[in-house]
Design a protein around this motif. Structure first.
Motif, PDB file in Angstrom:
ATOM      1  N   ARG A   4      26.191  -2.072  -9.387  1.00 32.49           N
ATOM      2  CA  ARG A   4      26.831  -3.245  -8.776  1.00 32.49           C
ATOM      3  C   ARG A   4      27.441  -2.891  -7.423  1.00 32.49           C
ATOM      4  N   TYR A  55      30.008  -8.559  -4.395  1.00 34.20           N
ATOM      5  CA  TYR A  55      30.617  -7.835  -5.512  1.00 34.20           C
ATOM      6  C   TYR A  55      31.315  -8.793  -6.464  1.00 34.20           C
ATOM      7  N   HIS A  58      28.782 -11.314  -8.357  1.00 40.60           N
ATOM      8  CA  HIS A  58      27.652 -10.664  -9.027  1.00 40.60           C
ATOM      9  C   HIS A  58      27.331 -11.299 -10.377  1.00 40.60           C
TER      10      HIS A  58
END
Length: 67
Positions: A4, A55, A58
Motif C-alpha cells: 500500500r 494512501y 486505498h
C-alpha cells in the motif's frame, strides 16, 4: 515495504512528473517562462497530495477484480 505504501509513493511520483510535463508543454506553447523554483514547489505539493490521497483512499477505490 508495504504494498500500500509503495503504491501510494509511486502514484505521488506519477502525479509530480505529470505536472512537470504539463508545465513544460505550457511553456513551449505559450512562450511564458515559469521559474524552476515555482515548478519544483508545485510538483512537490502535487506529489505529497497524490501520495496522501491514494494512501487514504486505498480501501475505497475499486481494484482489479479479475481472477
Amino acid at each position: 515495504m508495504d504494498v500500500r505504501t509503495k503504491s501510494s509513493l509511486l502514484w505521488g511520483v506519477v502525479g509530480a512528473l505529470s505536472f512537470l510535463v504539463l508545465a513544460q508543454g505550457y511553456e513551449l506553447l505559450s512562450g511564458a517562462g515559469v521559474s524552476i523554483v515555482a515548478k519544483a514547489g508545485v510538483a512537490l505539493v502535487v506529489a505529497v497530495a497524490a501520495t496522501v490521497l491514494t494512501y487514504t483512499a486505498h480501501g475505497r477505490l475499486p481494484g482489479n477484480e479479475s481472477p
